[in-house]
Motif scaffolding. Structure first.
Motif, PDB file in Angstrom:
ATOM      1  N   VAL A  80       0.853  -1.081  -0.121  1.00 41.28           N
ATOM      2  CA  VAL A  80       0.018   0.161   0.098  1.00 41.28           C
ATOM      3  C   VAL A  80       0.815   1.150  -0.036  1.00 41.28           C
ATOM      4  O   VAL A  80       0.568   2.145  -0.836  1.00 41.28           O
ATOM      5  N   LEU A  81       2.081   1.287   0.780  1.00 45.03           N
ATOM      6  CA  LEU A  81       2.869   2.409   0.776  1.00 45.03           C
ATOM      7  C   LEU A  81       3.593   2.720  -0.553  1.00 45.03           C
ATOM      8  O   LEU A  81       3.853   3.805  -0.963  1.00 45.03           O
ATOM      9  N   LEU A  82       3.956   1.457  -1.247  1.00 47.80           N
ATOM     10  CA  LEU A  82       4.481   1.673  -2.534  1.00 47.80           C
ATOM     11  C   LEU A  82       3.535   2.347  -3.450  1.00 47.80           C
ATOM     12  O   LEU A  82       3.620   3.110  -4.349  1.00 47.80           O
ATOM     13  N   SER A  83       2.236   1.961  -3.392  1.00 47.22           N
ATOM     14  CA  SER A  83       1.111   2.452  -4.248  1.00 47.22           C
ATOM     15  C   SER A  83       0.957   3.955  -3.886  1.00 47.22           C
ATOM     16  O   SER A  83       0.888   4.802  -4.779  1.00 47.22           O
ATOM     17  N   ILE A  84       0.923   4.452  -2.781  1.00 49.26           N
ATOM     18  CA  ILE A  84       0.919   5.809  -2.265  1.00 49.26           C
ATOM     19  C   ILE A  84       1.944   6.493  -2.916  1.00 49.26           C
ATOM     20  O   ILE A  84       1.724   7.621  -3.248  1.00 49.26           O
ATOM     21  N   ARG A  85       3.140   6.196  -2.648  1.00 53.31           N
ATOM     22  CA  ARG A  85       4.400   6.877  -2.799  1.00 53.31           C
ATOM     23  C   ARG A  85       4.406   6.869  -4.396  1.00 53.31           C
ATOM     24  O   ARG A  85       4.646   7.943  -5.068  1.00 53.31           O
ATOM     25  N   SER A  86       4.238   5.873  -5.076  1.00 50.27           N
ATOM     26  CA  SER A  86       4.258   6.182  -6.906  1.00 50.27           C
ATOM     27  C   SER A  86       3.304   7.135  -7.247  1.00 50.27           C
ATOM     28  O   SER A  86       3.905   7.835  -8.087  1.00 50.27           O
ATOM     29  N   THR A  87       2.111   6.601  -7.083  1.00 49.59           N
ATOM     30  CA  THR A  87       1.009   7.867  -7.389  1.00 49.59           C
ATOM     31  C   THR A  87       1.142   9.071  -6.851  1.00 49.59           C
ATOM     32  O   THR A  87       0.887  10.070  -7.621  1.00 49.59           O
ATOM     33  N   SER A  88       1.663   9.334  -5.776  1.00 52.14           N
ATOM     34  CA  SER A  88       1.873  10.530  -5.184  1.00 52.14           C
ATOM     35  C   SER A  88       3.052  11.360  -5.911  1.00 52.14           C
ATOM     36  O   SER A  88       2.922  12.445  -6.471  1.00 52.14           O
ATOM     37  N   THR A  89       3.942  10.565  -6.177  1.00 51.75           N
ATOM     38  CA  THR A  89       5.000  11.046  -7.234  1.00 51.75           C
ATOM     39  C   THR A  89       4.594  11.621  -8.714  1.00 51.75           C
ATOM     40  O   THR A  89       4.827  12.801  -9.172  1.00 51.75           O
ATOM     41  N   MET A  90       3.590  10.661  -9.270  1.00 53.24           N
ATOM     42  CA  MET A  90       3.300  10.878 -10.483  1.00 53.24           C
ATOM     43  C   MET A  90       2.251  12.216 -10.677  1.00 53.24           C
ATOM     44  O   MET A  90       2.267  12.955 -11.615  1.00 53.24           O
ATOM     45  N   VAL A  91       1.751  12.455  -9.178  1.00 50.41           N
ATOM     46  CA  VAL A  91       0.717  13.650  -9.260  1.00 50.41           C
ATOM     47  C   VAL A  91       1.438  14.961  -8.840  1.00 50.41           C
ATOM     48  O   VAL A  91       0.866  16.101  -8.727  1.00 50.41           O
ATOM     49  N   GLY A  92       2.632  14.749  -8.324  1.00 51.70           N
ATOM     50  CA  GLY A  92       3.499  15.902  -7.988  1.00 51.70           C
ATOM     51  C   GLY A  92       3.189  16.272  -6.345  1.00 51.70           C
ATOM     52  O   GLY A  92       3.361  17.213  -6.004  1.00 51.70           O
ATOM     53  N   ALA A  93       2.617  15.042  -5.721  1.00 49.38           N
ATOM     54  CA  ALA A  93       2.160  15.274  -4.369  1.00 49.38           C
ATOM     55  C   ALA A  93       3.271  15.012  -3.244  1.00 49.38           C
ATOM     56  O   ALA A  93       3.478  14.125  -2.729  1.00 49.38           O
ATOM     57  N   VAL A  94       4.220  16.127  -3.440  1.00 51.30           N
ATOM     58  CA  VAL A  94       5.605  15.892  -2.840  1.00 51.30           C
ATOM     59  C   VAL A  94       5.495  15.929  -1.216  1.00 51.30           C
ATOM     60  O   VAL A  94       6.217  15.091  -0.669  1.00 51.30           O
ATOM     61  N   VAL A  95       4.456  16.476  -0.419  1.00 51.24           N
ATOM     62  CA  VAL A  95       4.678  16.402   0.793  1.00 51.24           C
ATOM     63  C   VAL A  95       4.047  14.873   1.107  1.00 51.24           C
ATOM     64  O   VAL A  95       4.268  14.206   2.109  1.00 51.24           O
ATOM     65  N   LEU A  96       2.937  14.648   0.451  1.00 47.01           N
ATOM     66  CA  LEU A  96       2.410  13.227   0.705  1.00 47.01           C
ATOM     67  C   LEU A  96       3.405  12.007   0.418  1.00 47.01           C
ATOM     68  O   LEU A  96       3.348  11.084   1.239  1.00 47.01           O
ATOM     69  N   GLU A  97       4.045  12.274  -0.523  1.00 49.55           N
ATOM     70  CA  GLU A  97       5.032  11.084  -0.806  1.00 49.55           C
ATOM     71  C   GLU A  97       6.159  11.075   0.217  1.00 49.55           C
ATOM     72  O   GLU A  97       6.499  10.256   0.842  1.00 49.55           O
ATOM     73  N   ALA A  98       6.599  12.413   0.844  1.00 43.12           N
ATOM     74  CA  ALA A  98       7.567  12.358   1.909  1.00 43.12           C
ATOM     75  C   ALA A  98       6.871  11.946   3.215  1.00 43.12           C
ATOM     76  O   ALA A  98       7.647  11.177   3.906  1.00 43.12           O
ATOM     77  N   THR A  99       5.666  12.259   3.347  1.00 43.97           N
ATOM     78  CA  THR A  99       5.248  11.548   4.737  1.00 43.97           C
ATOM     79  C   THR A  99       4.974  10.002   4.595  1.00 43.97           C
ATOM     80  O   THR A  99       5.331   9.493   5.661  1.00 43.97           O
ATOM     81  N   ALA A 100       4.583   9.695   3.336  1.00 44.62           N
ATOM     82  CA  ALA A 100       4.486   8.154   3.141  1.00 44.62           C
ATOM     83  C   ALA A 100       5.806   7.566   3.519  1.00 44.62           C
ATOM     84  O   ALA A 100       6.044   6.434   3.804  1.00 44.62           O
ATOM     85  N   ALA A 101       6.934   8.296   2.874  1.00 43.94           N
ATOM     86  CA  ALA A 101       8.355   7.864   3.064  1.00 43.94           C
ATOM     87  C   ALA A 101       8.601   7.518   4.587  1.00 43.94           C
ATOM     88  O   ALA A 101       9.246   6.450   4.889  1.00 43.94           O
ATOM     89  N   LEU A 102       8.361   8.451   5.405  1.00 44.16           N
ATOM     90  CA  LEU A 102       8.401   8.343   6.704  1.00 44.16           C
ATOM     91  C   LEU A 102       7.666   6.818   7.259  1.00 44.16           C
ATOM     92  O   LEU A 102       8.347   6.282   8.198  1.00 44.16           O
ATOM     93  N   VAL A 103       6.496   6.699   7.075  1.00 42.42           N
ATOM     94  CA  VAL A 103       6.113   5.585   7.270  1.00 42.42           C
ATOM     95  C   VAL A 103       6.423   4.322   6.827  1.00 42.42           C
ATOM     96  O   VAL A 103       6.760   3.260   7.340  1.00 42.42           O
ATOM     97  N   HIS A 104       7.039   4.546   5.805  1.00 47.17           N
ATOM     98  CA  HIS A 104       7.604   3.139   4.934  1.00 47.17           C
ATOM     99  C   HIS A 104       9.179   2.973   5.671  1.00 47.17           C
ATOM    100  O   HIS A 104       9.478   1.897   5.750  1.00 47.17           O
ATOM    101  N   SER A 105       9.627   4.189   6.025  1.00 42.54           N
ATOM    102  CA  SER A 105      10.970   4.126   6.719  1.00 42.54           C
ATOM    103  C   SER A 105      10.772   3.187   8.126  1.00 42.54           C
ATOM    104  O   SER A 105      11.642   2.269   8.451  1.00 42.54           O
TER     105      SER A 105
END
Length: 162
Positions: free
Chosen positions: A57-82
């Protein structure tokens, strides 16, 4: 306020989908519509815990966030992923509230941008159609240019002074 979306995100996505605006809008609408289920799936997988599902799920959130330019969402998902990669469930849960808040705010901003872009495209198509009609009328009128009847001149009788 922190910008949730990267500048030019919609244009970048448009390039990624080969310039197809309808495909871009569909992708954005799908991203927005899928956000609640993605967040719910992530919360449920962390609660079980099912780390593999949470990872997917985190990979899905991060990849689609990157595609739409949702930089803060991707960074926050990266924290959870880490935190997940360290098997730190309390750390994951700590970041979940922020992830949901950022996700909802991002979706709201994307919805506004998508609506504006769709409205602008409809207006541009209407303008282009109007220009095409005007051009066609002009061309139709000018093909009779040599034989056109000049406008009739109205002559008014002279008035007699009394």
């Amino acid at each position: 306020m922190i910008a949730l979306l990267e500048d030019g995100a919609l244009e970048t996505l448009l390039n990624q989908v080969g310039g197809d605006t309808s495909l871009r809008h569909r992708f954005l609408r799908d991203f927005i519509a899928l956000w609640p289920s993605r967040a719910e799936r992530l919360a449920e997988s962390l609660a079980r815990p099912d780390l593999e599902e949470a990872h997917v799920v985190l990979l899905s959130i991060r990849s689609t966030s990157t595609m739409v330019g949702a930089v803060v969402l991707e960074a926050t998902a990266a924290l959870v992923h880490s935190a997940l990669s360290r098997n730190d469930l309390p750390g994951c849960l700590q970041h979940m509230r922020r992830l949901v808040e950022v996700g909802e705010a991002t979706c709201a901003e994307l919805a506004v941008l998508t609506t504006r872009a769709e409205d602008a495209e409809r207006a541009q198509k209407a303008w282009q159609a109007q220009q095409g009609q005007q051009q066609a009328q002009y061309e139709q009128q000018s093909q009779f240019g040599d034989r056109a009847v000049p406008p009739r001149r109205w002559e008014f009788p002279a008035t007699h002074a009394h």
